[in-house]
Design a protein around this motif. Structure first.
Motif, mmCIF file in Angstrom:
data_model
loop_
_atom_site.group_PDB
_atom_site.id
_atom_site.type_symbol
_atom_site.label_atom_id
_atom_site.label_comp_id
_atom_site.label_asym_id
_atom_site.label_seq_id
_atom_site.Cartn_x
_atom_site.Cartn_y
_atom_site.Cartn_z
ATOM 1 N N VAL A 1 -61.553 -41.361 7.847
ATOM 2 C CA VAL A 1 -60.439 -40.909 7.006
ATOM 3 C C VAL A 1 -59.319 -41.945 7.097
ATOM 4 O O VAL A 1 -59.029 -42.465 8.180
ATOM 5 N N GLU A 2 -58.675 -42.232 5.977
ATOM 6 C CA GLU A 2 -57.612 -43.233 5.950
ATOM 7 C C GLU A 2 -56.463 -42.830 6.882
ATOM 8 O O GLU A 2 -56.054 -41.663 6.910
ATOM 9 N N PRO A 3 -55.925 -43.802 7.636
ATOM 10 C CA PRO A 3 -54.841 -43.505 8.584
ATOM 11 C C PRO A 3 -53.633 -42.829 7.951
ATOM 12 O O PRO A 3 -53.010 -41.965 8.579
ATOM 13 N N LYS A 4 -53.303 -43.182 6.713
ATOM 14 C CA LYS A 4 -52.134 -42.575 6.080
ATOM 15 C C LYS A 4 -52.323 -41.076 5.859
ATOM 16 O O LYS A 4 -51.354 -40.310 5.861
ATOM 17 N N ILE A 5 -53.563 -40.650 5.675
ATOM 18 C CA ILE A 5 -53.841 -39.219 5.521
ATOM 19 C C ILE A 5 -53.815 -38.529 6.878
ATOM 20 O O ILE A 5 -53.315 -37.411 7.026
ATOM 21 N N LEU A 6 -54.332 -39.227 7.900
ATOM 22 C CA LEU A 6 -54.385 -38.651 9.239
ATOM 23 C C LEU A 6 -53.001 -38.465 9.855
ATOM 24 O O LEU A 6 -52.854 -37.735 10.848
ATOM 25 N N LYS A 7 -51.987 -39.120 9.293
ATOM 26 C CA LYS A 7 -50.627 -38.962 9.824
ATOM 27 C C LYS A 7 -50.190 -37.505 9.847
ATOM 28 O O LYS A 7 -49.364 -37.105 10.672
ATOM 29 N N ALA A 8 -50.754 -36.704 8.951
ATOM 30 C CA ALA A 8 -50.395 -35.279 8.911
ATOM 31 C C ALA A 8 -50.778 -34.562 10.198
ATOM 32 O O ALA A 8 -50.187 -33.527 10.540
ATOM 33 N N LEU A 9 -51.755 -35.116 10.941
ATOM 34 C CA LEU A 9 -52.165 -34.491 12.195
ATOM 35 C C LEU A 9 -51.064 -34.523 13.241
ATOM 36 O O LEU A 9 -51.093 -33.762 14.216
ATOM 37 N N ASP A 10 -50.097 -35.392 13.061
ATOM 38 C CA ASP A 10 -48.982 -35.488 14.001
ATOM 39 C C ASP A 10 -47.834 -34.543 13.648
ATOM 40 O O ASP A 10 -46.827 -34.510 14.354
ATOM 41 N N THR A 11 -47.975 -33.801 12.572
ATOM 42 C CA THR A 11 -46.939 -32.867 12.148
ATOM 43 C C THR A 11 -47.236 -31.470 12.661
ATOM 44 O O THR A 11 -48.361 -31.163 13.069
ATOM 45 N N LYS A 12 -46.228 -30.634 12.655
ATOM 46 C CA LYS A 12 -46.412 -29.242 13.057
ATOM 47 C C LYS A 12 -47.158 -28.496 11.954
ATOM 48 O O LYS A 12 -46.763 -28.523 10.791
ATOM 49 N N PRO A 13 -48.277 -27.827 12.292
ATOM 50 C CA PRO A 13 -49.049 -27.129 11.251
ATOM 51 C C PRO A 13 -48.228 -26.050 10.553
ATOM 52 O O PRO A 13 -47.446 -25.335 11.185
ATOM 53 N N ILE A 14 -48.411 -25.935 9.257
ATOM 54 C CA ILE A 14 -47.755 -24.891 8.471
ATOM 55 C C ILE A 14 -48.541 -23.592 8.656
ATOM 56 O O ILE A 14 -49.737 -23.546 8.362
ATOM 57 N N PRO A 15 -47.928 -22.538 9.170
ATOM 58 C CA PRO A 15 -48.678 -21.296 9.415
ATOM 59 C C PRO A 15 -48.929 -20.507 8.131
ATOM 60 O O PRO A 15 -48.048 -20.381 7.282
ATOM 61 N N LEU A 16 -50.135 -20.002 8.020
ATOM 62 C CA LEU A 16 -50.511 -19.121 6.917
ATOM 63 C C LEU A 16 -50.832 -17.748 7.485
ATOM 64 O O LEU A 16 -51.319 -17.635 8.619
ATOM 65 N N PRO A 17 -50.581 -16.675 6.739
ATOM 66 C CA PRO A 17 -50.878 -15.329 7.254
ATOM 67 C C PRO A 17 -52.376 -15.148 7.462
ATOM 68 O O PRO A 17 -53.193 -15.808 6.805
ATOM 69 N N PRO A 18 -52.772 -14.284 8.385
ATOM 70 C CA PRO A 18 -54.205 -14.136 8.699
ATOM 71 C C PRO A 18 -55.064 -13.690 7.523
ATOM 72 O O PRO A 18 -56.268 -13.943 7.520
#
Length: 451
Positions: free
Chosen positions: A424-441
């Protein structure tokens, strides 16, 4: 030609009912369809013969695989699929033709961890109303068979892996409804007890003391159904060249370290969910198995990103875990997933036009099943035509248990792939360093693979 329907405000009126009867009876195609479908399953009547005859099980790129596995009457597809991505690595390490891990071993620990996760969530939500949406959701399926990739990683990290012969299948591992029913009944009773005690002023220490006793009961029930998992075991084998090997007495973690040289931390779960923002990281609240383990994390990407990574892995001889909505446009005997497989529009005289986003928003589709991509057929311009799929429903359907998915079907009903981050391109993987956006169960992407 049928007359235009009369205005229908509120209840169905006699005039409208009479018009619907006349319209149906006036069309011989509809009458013939009724005669056929009243006697024969509709998917057989609507089966598109042209699609059947054009399908073949040859691919331009294939991954080495073992024989098809079978989850029997259980919803462990995610565990089978995940272990199937590792089995040939283990086989090569031990110089074996084929190899199978114990799915029962991970299932035992998954259910024990899910019970603990459930009771912890009950303790976190003691002040929520019993008839509220959250408590209702938590009580639905405390230890269901289904799961997600990050839940698999949690189990492997904590409990290791063992060969199938060390903890083989039992009646209940292959046929889970009764076990699930009784343990679920006990956990719901436990939840009621904890909530009632809290309402009467019981302190947290007392509630946690009682919770420990409850978990002891769940462990006992699981042992009765699945057998007790090994802490250590003697492992020895004869390889395909008839050479004898012995590891001696080892633990599940030692077996994994010696024979499964795969870094699961270097894999990422990519999803394609058009109702969410792309290149963002998401998680699902209250969804998991191991308390303080990995949370479920999804990196939402556009389809070309998902496909490129999966194709690259297959070209390098690596299988790809994926999740999809398996029940749509699918024939189990043929082992075929194709959008044109059933000509329902001709049979019904109606059109079906929902796109992927609409199906998700309106409850018509979600991820239901996990399998493994073990091949892809690329055209002259390196575009995928179809995908080879390793299922875990035994060897009866398709090509000895292996199936064909057309690329248009992939677009509409595949929701997840797990790939190595290097694809996967590094620019896309940068999102892994962010806080995940929570979704309801109850979000569509909160579904578990359990078919």
């Amino acid at each position: 030609m049928a007359k235009k329907a009369t205005s229908n405000k509120g209840p169905l009126c006699p005039e409208h009912l009479e018009q619907m009867r006349r319209d149906f009876q006036a069309n011989p195609i509809f009458r013939m369809a009724m005669n056929a479908v009243c006697k024969t399953p509709i998917n057989q009547v609507a089966l598109n013969r042209h699609v059947v005859t054009r399908t073949n099980h040859t691919f331009s790129h294939m991954v080495k695989t073992g024989a098809a596995t079978s989850q029997e009457r259980s919803g462990r597809c995610w565990l089978f699929a995940a272990l199937n991505t590792l089995r040939m690595t283990a086989a090569e390490q031990m110089n074996l033709e084929d190899f199978e891990f114990s799915q029962n071993h991970l299932m035992f620990w998954d259910k024990l961890e899910k019970a603990n996760y459930f009771l912890e969530n009950i303790l976190k939500t003691l002040d929520e109303p019993t008839d509220g949406r959250l408590i209702n959701w938590l009580l639905q399926s405390p230890i269901q068979d289904g799961g997600q990739w990050d839940m698999f990683v949690n189990l492997v990290h904590k409990y290791g892996l063992v060969p199938k012969s060390i903890m083989p299948e039992t009646e209940s591992s292959s046929n889970t409804p009764s076990m699930n029913h009784y343990i679920t009944a006990k956990l719901r009773e436990d939840a009621a007890e904890l909530r009632k005690a809290h309402s009467k002023g019981a302190k947290e220490a007392k509630l946690r003391e009682r919770k420990a006793e409850m978990m002891n009961e769940v462990y006992r029930m699981l042992c009765i159904h699945l057998g007790e998992p090994p802490q250590e075991f003697l492992w020895q084998w004869r390889d395909k060249d008839k050479v004898f090997h012995r590891d001696g007495v080892i633990t599940p973690h030692e077996f994994m370290q010696r024979h499964v040289p795969v870094d699961l931390e270097e894999r990422v779960c990519l999803i394609h969910c058009p109702i969410l923002d792309y290149n963002k990281l998401y998680t699902i609240e209250y969804l998991g198995n191991v308390v303080e383990g990995h949370i479920v994390r999804y990196l939402n990407v556009e389809l070309p990103v998902m496909k490129k990574a999966a194709i690259s892995m297959i070209k390098d001889g690596k299988p790809v875990w994926f999740g999809c909505d398996v029940g749509k446009h699918f024939d189990r005997d043929l082992g075929l997933m194709d959008l044109e497989l059933h000509d329902l529009e001709s049979l019904y005289g109606v059109s079906f036009g929902m796109d992927k986003a609409t199906r998700l928003n309106y409850g018509h589709s979600q991820m239901t099943h996990a399998m493994v991509f073990t091949g892809v057929d690329l055209d002259e311009e390196e575009r995928p035509r179809k995908w080879r799929v390793e299922n875990s429903w035994g060897d009866k359907g398709g090509d000895k248990g292996f199936m064909v998915m057309t690329d248009p079907w992939f677009d509409e009903y595949t929701y997840e792939v797990v790939v190595e981050k290097s694809y996967v391109e590094p620019k896309i993987l940068k999102a892994l360093d962010t806080k995940p956006i929570p979704l309801p169960p109850w979000h569509p992407m909160g579904s578990l693979a359990c078919a």
